[in-house]
Design a protein around this motif. Structure first.
Motif, PDB file in Angstrom:
ATOM      1  N   GLY A 323       0.829  -1.198   0.000  1.00  0.00           N
ATOM      2  CA  GLY A 323       0.000   0.000   0.000  1.00  0.00           C
ATOM      3  C   GLY A 323       0.862   1.245   0.000  1.00  0.00           C
ATOM      4  N   SER A 324       0.306   2.348  -0.497  1.00  0.00           N
ATOM      5  CA  SER A 324       1.057   3.607  -0.476  1.00  0.00           C
ATOM      6  C   SER A 324       0.083   4.776  -0.547  1.00  0.00           C
ATOM      7  CB  SER A 324       2.033   3.683  -1.663  1.00  0.00           C
ATOM      8  OG  SER A 324       1.327   3.789  -2.883  1.00  0.00           O
ATOM      9  N   PHE A 333       4.778   4.688   2.512  1.00  0.00           N
ATOM     10  CA  PHE A 333       5.003   3.424   1.814  1.00  0.00           C
ATOM     11  C   PHE A 333       4.858   2.273   2.796  1.00  0.00           C
ATOM     12  CE2 PHE A 333       7.891   0.085   0.138  1.00  0.00           C
ATOM     13  CZ  PHE A 333       7.269  -0.122  -1.084  1.00  0.00           C
ATOM     14  N   ASP A 334       3.854   1.412   2.578  1.00  0.00           N
ATOM     15  CA  ASP A 334       3.649   0.215   3.391  1.00  0.00           C
ATOM     16  C   ASP A 334       4.260  -0.980   2.673  1.00  0.00           C
ATOM     17  OD1 ASP A 334       2.246   1.881   5.021  1.00  0.00           O
ATOM     18  OD2 ASP A 334       0.270   1.098   4.520  1.00  0.00           O
ATOM     19  N   SER A 421       9.972   8.586   9.520  1.00  0.00           N
ATOM     20  CA  SER A 421       9.508   7.592  10.489  1.00  0.00           C
ATOM     21  C   SER A 421       9.447   6.207   9.859  1.00  0.00           C
ATOM     22  CB  SER A 421       8.130   7.958  11.045  1.00  0.00           C
ATOM     23  OG  SER A 421       7.133   7.828  10.050  1.00  0.00           O
ATOM     24  N   GLU A 422       9.558   5.178  10.707  1.00  0.00           N
ATOM     25  CA  GLU A 422       9.384   3.782  10.312  1.00  0.00           C
ATOM     26  C   GLU A 422       8.649   3.090  11.444  1.00  0.00           C
ATOM     27  OE1 GLU A 422      10.055  -0.506   9.887  1.00  0.00           O
ATOM     28  OE2 GLU A 422      10.643   0.773  11.577  1.00  0.00           O
ATOM     29  N   ARG A 430       5.073  -3.081   7.649  1.00  0.00           N
ATOM     30  CA  ARG A 430       5.754  -1.905   8.187  1.00  0.00           C
ATOM     31  C   ARG A 430       5.412  -0.691   7.326  1.00  0.00           C
ATOM     32  NH1 ARG A 430       7.331  -2.875  13.080  1.00  0.00           N
ATOM     33  NH2 ARG A 430       8.711  -1.058  12.920  1.00  0.00           N
ATOM     34  N   ARG A 431       5.655   0.478   7.862  1.00  0.00           N
ATOM     35  CA  ARG A 431       5.352   1.718   7.125  1.00  0.00           C
ATOM     36  C   ARG A 431       6.504   2.699   7.262  1.00  0.00           C
ATOM     37  NH1 ARG A 431      -0.281   4.420   8.267  1.00  0.00           N
ATOM     38  NH2 ARG A 431      -0.833   2.810   6.742  1.00  0.00           N
TER      39      ARG A 431
END
Length: 615
Positions: A323-324, A333-334, A421-422, A430-431
């Motif tokens: 996903g994004s 950005f996932d 961020s992460e 994760r994102r």
């Protein structure tokens, strides 16, 4: 460890496990995760069904990861990627088995409780809503509920279960509907004509207008509505990227384009807010696209491609987009990963993307057959629908993806890429959030300004800043230790002073008074200290003013409680004098008040209550 051919039920379970192990392996290899929407649901069902059949065979431990070794061996030389990604596949499956084992344990406990309840009530049908709660809240498969009920000569009210499921789906649809910007009417009978997309168009005609889910011929000042132009330069929302914004102007009116979207048939429409005059069907409009906004979105979209390519190089080829979201302000950005990306890896990714940006390569956009594009190495988003002819966005020697979004012409236009961020957003997902261009420069300038403020405040320089902070932390620790010692001495002094004013009522020691305390912990510690000094029945009532509010603690020892003292009842009456309330156990209670000026009245009340309680 089970013999095939032993009996029919065993054979069926073994075949299900073998088939599912193969299917699961290939799905995970293709980037599907249990947390994904769509095919992720299928994967979860396969995993759970395989585990369920294993339980039926008496297999309680994890086993599917081992089955992957067998699958990889069988397909060795045919699907080499399966062998290469075997460890990752086993990790995904192993984690999902752990989660499902927890689900089974929780679900079994709840279901067993419901079964016992049914037995006690001489009933044989489990309420469908209860079955749905097991499924919806705890992830317990309804098929497993049905099987266990069958073993206990019971059944599930499937009709009520299905009704609860339909109601949940309706709620989900309604929730999605609430997020829509506007309702779109049926436009099949509208005489719209042929529509074109031309990014260089600066003039067009209005061919369709609607407002409040109804078509109309015109819009007036203040209206917010949808309209279609016969030719449009606006990029419509899609692939995670927000639509273009801008403005429209006619001889009779003006409107702001606040979003651009697509109809189900792919036609582009604008959501507009009329700011002056009126707009009518047939009007010729002058188009202005907000190019600063469009270019900022393009920077972030191209940077998303670079980010994914860098993640695959630094972290591993198992990274796949999940996903994004791209707009003019940032990119999100996932991606699939069961472990956080550590600080060193994030730094490597960021440096790799910025190194590519500095190379200033032209972004190539081509159209080709979908199969040819995939053979050439173009990455596609799993679950996304593509036509036979696809648009391929390539950064030479670094990234190639199928994408319909807007992009910079040269990656040098991105300027700067900065990860901010992460985080984890779901199991196995994760994102990363990042910024580019002007936003990245402003972000770094803000950090530099903050650094300079810290340097000025601490009266040091950049080279010595870390040492200065370490020294301050060390000094702060020492000061806290000294303060704790002073506070302990102060509490001891206050306690001794209060002990000198000790009163005795009918053989019970009573200490009531005010002390200095910085917080409730100090107040409680002082009460304990005093109470421990009693050699017979006793009670301590302490009050302190902390941050302009009154705090009370009442502590009665074991002998005091035996003589009828109740700390909770004492403190309730005492706190009420100062406009507060409270309560607690017979031996310990605490409360607060709002009127410090009435502290002495509260202490007088404490003496009164204590005397009335003593037996």
């Amino acid at each position: 460890n089970k013999e095939y051919g032993k009996d029919k039920e065993t054979d069926i379970s073994l075949k299900v496990i073998a088939d599912h192990a193969r299917s699961i392996s290939f799905m995970v290899m293709d980037g599907i995760l249990p947390s994904n929407e769509g095919r992720g649901y299928v994967l979860r069902r396969l995993l759970r069904r395989a585990v369920r059949h294993a339980r039926m065979l008496g297999i309680e431990d994890k086993f599917l990861a081992g089955a992957v070794d067998v699958v990889a061996e069988i397909y060795s030389g045919v699907y080499d990627e399966l062998t290469n990604r075997k460890d990752y596949i086993k990790k995904v499956i192993s984690l999902e088995e752990d989660r499902f084992a927890t689900t089974l344990t929780q679900g079994m406990d709840l279901l067993n409780a419901e079964i016992e309840k049914l037995k006690a009530e001489n009933k044989t049908v489990l309420d469908g809503e209860v079955g749905f709660k097991l499924y919806d809240t705890y992830g317990f498969p309804w098929e497993l509920t049905d099987e266990i009920l069958h073993e206990n000569n019971m059944t599930l009210d499937k009709e009520a279960f299905d009704k609860a499921m339909d109601e949940q789906r309706t709620r989900a649809r309604n929730a999605r509907g609430e997020n829509k910007r506007m309702d779109i009417p049926d436009l099949r009978d509208s005489n719209i004509g042929e529509l074109k997309i031309d990014e260089n168009a600066r003039q067009a005609k209005i061919v369709c207008i609607w407002k409040d889910a109804k078509t109309t011929d015109s819009l007036e000042d203040g209206d917010e509505a949808g309209l279609i132009l016969d030719v449009t330069p606006f990029y419509a929302e899609g692939g995670g990227q927000e639509g273009d914004i801008g403005s429209l102007k006619t001889d009779m009116g003006k409107a702001q384009v606040i979003d651009t979207k697509k109809l189900p048939d792919g036609s582009v429409y604008n959501i507009v807010h009329v700011t002056e005059g009126s707009l009518r069907i047939g009007d010729t409009v002058e188009i202005t696209v907000d190019m600063e906004n469009k270019l900022a979105s393009a920077r972030n979209h191209t940077a998303t491609h670079l980010l994914q390519a860098a993640l695959k190089r630094v972290v591993g080829n198992h990274i796949n987009q999940a996903g994004s979201a791209v707009n003019a302000h940032h990119l999100r950005f996932d991606f699939s990963s069961f472990e956080p990306i550590n600080a060193e890896q994030l730094q490597q990714v960021e440096e790799m993307v910025n190194a590519e940006i500095l190379k200033g390569k032209d972004v190539k956009i081509t159209h080709m057959n979908q199969e040819d594009a995939k053979k050439a190495g173009a990455m596609a988003l799993f679950g996304e629908k593509y036509g036979d002819i696809v648009r391929v966005v390539t950064v030479p020697d670094f990234s190639m993806e199928l994408c319909g979004g807007s992009h910079v012409k040269n990656i040098g236009q991105i300027g700067m890429f900065k990860i901010v961020s992460e985080t984890g957003v779901a199991a196995g997902v994760r994102r990363i959030e990042a910024i580019t261009g002007k936003a990245a420069i402003e972000y770094m300038n803000a950090k530099a300004e903050l650094l300079q403020k810290a340097i000025t405040t601490l009266k040091t320089n950049e080279d010595n800043l870390c040492d200065k902070v370490k020294n301050l932390l060390s000094e702060n620790k020492e000061m806290k230790t000294e303060i704790a010692k002073v506070q302990a001495e102060r509490a001891k002094a206050d306690s001794n002073k209060l002990l000198m004013a000790l009163k005795e009522y009918n053989g019970v020691n009573v200490v009531v008074g005010k002390i200095q305390a910085a917080n409730m912990d100090e107040l409680r510690n002082s009460a304990d200290l005093l109470c421990n000094k009693f050699d017979k029945a006793g009670v301590v009532v302490l009050g302190a003013v902390i941050n302009d509010k009154v705090n009370f603690v009442v502590k009665a020892n074991k002998d005091g409680v035996a003589r009828g003292l109740h700390a909770g009842k004492i403190i309730k009456e005492v706190a009420m004098v100062t406009g507060g309330n409270g309560g607690g156990r017979p031996d310990m209670a605490q409360a607060g008040g709002k009127q410090p000026e009435k502290l002495n009245e509260a202490f007088a009340k404490a003496h009164e209550i204590i005397q009335s309680q003593i037996k």
